[in-house]
Write a protein that holds these residues in place. Sequence first.
Motif, short mmCIF file in Angstrom:
data_model
loop_
_atom_site.label_atom_id
_atom_site.label_comp_id
_atom_site.label_asym_id
_atom_site.label_seq_id
_atom_site.Cartn_x
_atom_site.Cartn_y
_atom_site.Cartn_z
N GLU A 190 31.29 -0.19 72.70
CA GLU A 190 30.60 -0.22 71.41
C GLU A 190 30.39 -1.67 71.02
OE1 GLU A 190 32.52 1.85 68.14
OE2 GLU A 190 30.94 1.26 66.73
N ASN A 226 25.72 0.47 66.43
CA ASN A 226 25.76 1.12 65.11
C ASN A 226 24.42 0.94 64.41
OD1 ASN A 226 28.70 1.94 64.69
ND2 ASN A 226 28.85 -0.14 65.47
N GLU A 281 24.83 4.94 67.19
CA GLU A 281 25.85 5.57 66.34
C GLU A 281 25.34 5.61 64.91
OE1 GLU A 281 29.75 3.98 66.59
OE2 GLU A 281 29.85 4.18 68.78
N ASP A 286 28.89 9.03 63.93
CA ASP A 286 30.04 8.14 63.78
C ASP A 286 30.91 8.56 62.60
OD1 ASP A 286 31.64 6.00 64.27
OD2 ASP A 286 30.17 4.46 63.77
N LYS A 340 32.08 11.25 66.92
CA LYS A 340 33.19 10.30 66.99
C LYS A 340 34.18 10.65 65.88
CE LYS A 340 32.65 6.12 68.50
NZ LYS A 340 32.27 4.70 68.67
N GLU A 361 38.31 7.76 67.81
CA GLU A 361 38.34 6.33 67.48
C GLU A 361 39.73 5.92 67.03
OE1 GLU A 361 34.63 4.63 65.45
OE2 GLU A 361 35.00 6.51 64.41
MG MG Z 1 30.65 2.82 65.28
#
Ligand code: MG
Length: 748
Positions: free
Chosen positions: A523, A583, A615, A645, A666, A702
Amino acid sequence: MYRIIFPAGLFWLLLCSIAWAASDPTSVRVGVFDNPPIVGIPAGAAPEGIAVDVIRWVAERENWQVTYVSDSFDKLVARLDKGEIDVLVGIAYSDKRAQRFQFSQQSLIGNWGMVFRHPKARIDSLPDLKGKRVALMRSSTHSQALVQLSKQFHAPFTPVYVDTYGQVLDAVVEGRADAGAVNRVFAALHAHQPDLAITSIVFNPIFVHYAAPKQASPVLLQALDRHLAALKADTGSAYYDSLRTWLEAAPAGRYPVWLPWAAASAAGLLVLALAIAGLLRHQVRRQTGELQRRADQLQSEIEQRETAQAHLNQLAYFDALTQLPNREGFNAALNQSLDAMQGTDERLALLFVDIDRLKNINDGLGHGAGDLLLQQIAVRLQSVLRTHDHLSRFGGDEFVVIVSDISDPSDVERVATRLLHCLEMPITVGSTPIYSSASIGIALYPDDARSSEALLKHADTAMYQAKELGRNRFQFYQANQTARAVERLTLDTRLRQALDRDELILHYQPVVALASQRIVGCEALLRWDDPERGLVMPGAFIQAAEDSGLIVQLGEWVLEAGCAQLRDWQKQGKANSMTLAVNVSTRQFEGRRLVKSVEQVLSRTGLAAECLELEITENVMLIMNDEVRCSLDSLRAMGVRLSLDDFGTGYSSLSYLRQLPFHTLKIDQSFVSKLPGEKGDTQIVTTILALAKGFELEVIAEGIETQVQYDFLREHGCEFGQGYLMSRPQAADQFVAMLGTGRIPSAG
Ligand code: MG
Ligand code: C2E
Ligand code: MG
């Protein structure tokens, strides 16, 4: 939020008035007093004017038989008390009068006081009235307000009382008074004489209404309100025809009487000079030049007066929609007040009133409805203020109130509370009741600031604070609010510079297959390498960038830099089957720009779409519309992967989850950090895992920090994970070195 309701009572009201109108003509006694152009009473003829035109229009449609009762204002008020007339036209609204009579909700016209002076009198602002002779019409509310105002400004004058506005102007022209106060409507028609000069003193905006006796049935006023609202909503209606007829009637004697004579004489002299020119050439040329110059001067004087006149007619100090003073009018009034307060220990408050979510009304019901709402809001706000409070409209949905004469902040609190209260009852626009509210910011003089600019800025800042705290409330200014606003502003400016100066960098955190411990992706996480502060984490600046919209440019930079980096690693043979997650802020979905920039970045860098994962936080559900859905579909069709996310922390709709083209969920780190823990905590995670399975979505956990968490997740079927246990986010070269070893430190 605005709620829109259709109460059953409304239909009853409508039915009753229809039935009422279908019966025999209703005789309605209308009280009128000479107050042109609202009502004019020509000798031996029927009354005329704007109020009469409206009454006539309503009478035709409501089957009224109108008889006019003409008398002085004072006598009509007494007659209204006794029920000897049914409706009084042209009466200004005041709280005191509202206790005695019923008032129409709709105002016929907005009006305010203006002061004219004799050209020789030196009067520009209110304090200049001190000791002067000021002509006033005895029964006018403006007269009382001006007397009151002059006391507050410590500028008492000698009133010269007369009976009509015409006599006020006569007194000034004839030198019996230094100045005189009339209303703006009268002024627009009659104050065009050469011996009258306008001053900047405008005061006491009032609204002229229809009134009925306290005990009478409200039906007459309701009919007037209904028709007047409809008439005002249509600029082609009889109401506007009437305004045009009575307000734009050509004023007599637009130019000073002496000007045509002077111009004619100048022309005569010119001819004479030309004749003499034949005899005395040299001298004549000089004289002609001089005369020409004087004729030009006269011409320019005429033009200047015309411009001044146009300026007056344009009434630059007032807002056309609500008839309230506009920003200019506000500035004049505030500066006047502040000047008058110099050297005293008086206080003043500025209330910045912002109507909440007016945009929703404009978008939902159209601008016409928004305008009508604003007009009614203006009337409501005005109705809860005292005569010497000054209400103005700043444009859009912003109003500002100057509250003078306060001894304690609690006085202002009371005013603010009244302003908020007066909006609580729904306002009916057309037949739709609309609930509105306001956010009010308050700044005090001299406590918070002494200059008009600073006061206004502080009131505005406090208003924002009130909005942030949840709207429909008031908030006093506090010094640290500015500090925060300034901080936000400088942060934004510095972030923009950071973007230009290449101070942004990306760190990469590996995504690991929990079973095999293989790095399957990474990421990209944004960092700001600030020369002053060192490495700044996104928590310190992402929100500010979201608020200002800069996040769109930041997001594009991240996309480009991340894709270029991965492609580079691929070329070096270091990251062949790895995906890069970037992101994306929901703001990047505004317009279809995101799809286009992803396309361009992929083609510029040569990265395969399958290697890119976007994301998106759950908040995307809140802005879900056809456009956003279409962007998501296009991205998926391109082959780009999509992941949801921070799952579980925001707003999730299961039905959306089923419909939207996501590949991955996530699980937010807040759930992972509680593992293995209490039953409830583990259940959330196992439920999300089951849900994802049901929807055939991949799951990444995460924030895995401990081996126990790692094991728990792997055992419960979570395929992928990310966290400090495996690796913190790393700078590019450290990350690629770790890829080289092919090993994830400590996990497993
Ligand atoms: Mg993220
Ligand atoms: P996120 O997308 O949920 O990113 C994961 C965050 O969790 C990262 O924080 C990461 O450093 C942190 N993290 C990873 N493993 C662990 C762990 O084991 N324990 C703990 N306590 N934290 C861990 P970071 O880098 O500070 O980013 C914070 C947030 O900032 C991100 O949350 C993301 O919402 C936002 N952000 C970062 N970069 C960007 C970007 O380029 N664009 C946008 N729109 N937002 C970004
Ligand atoms: Mg996250």
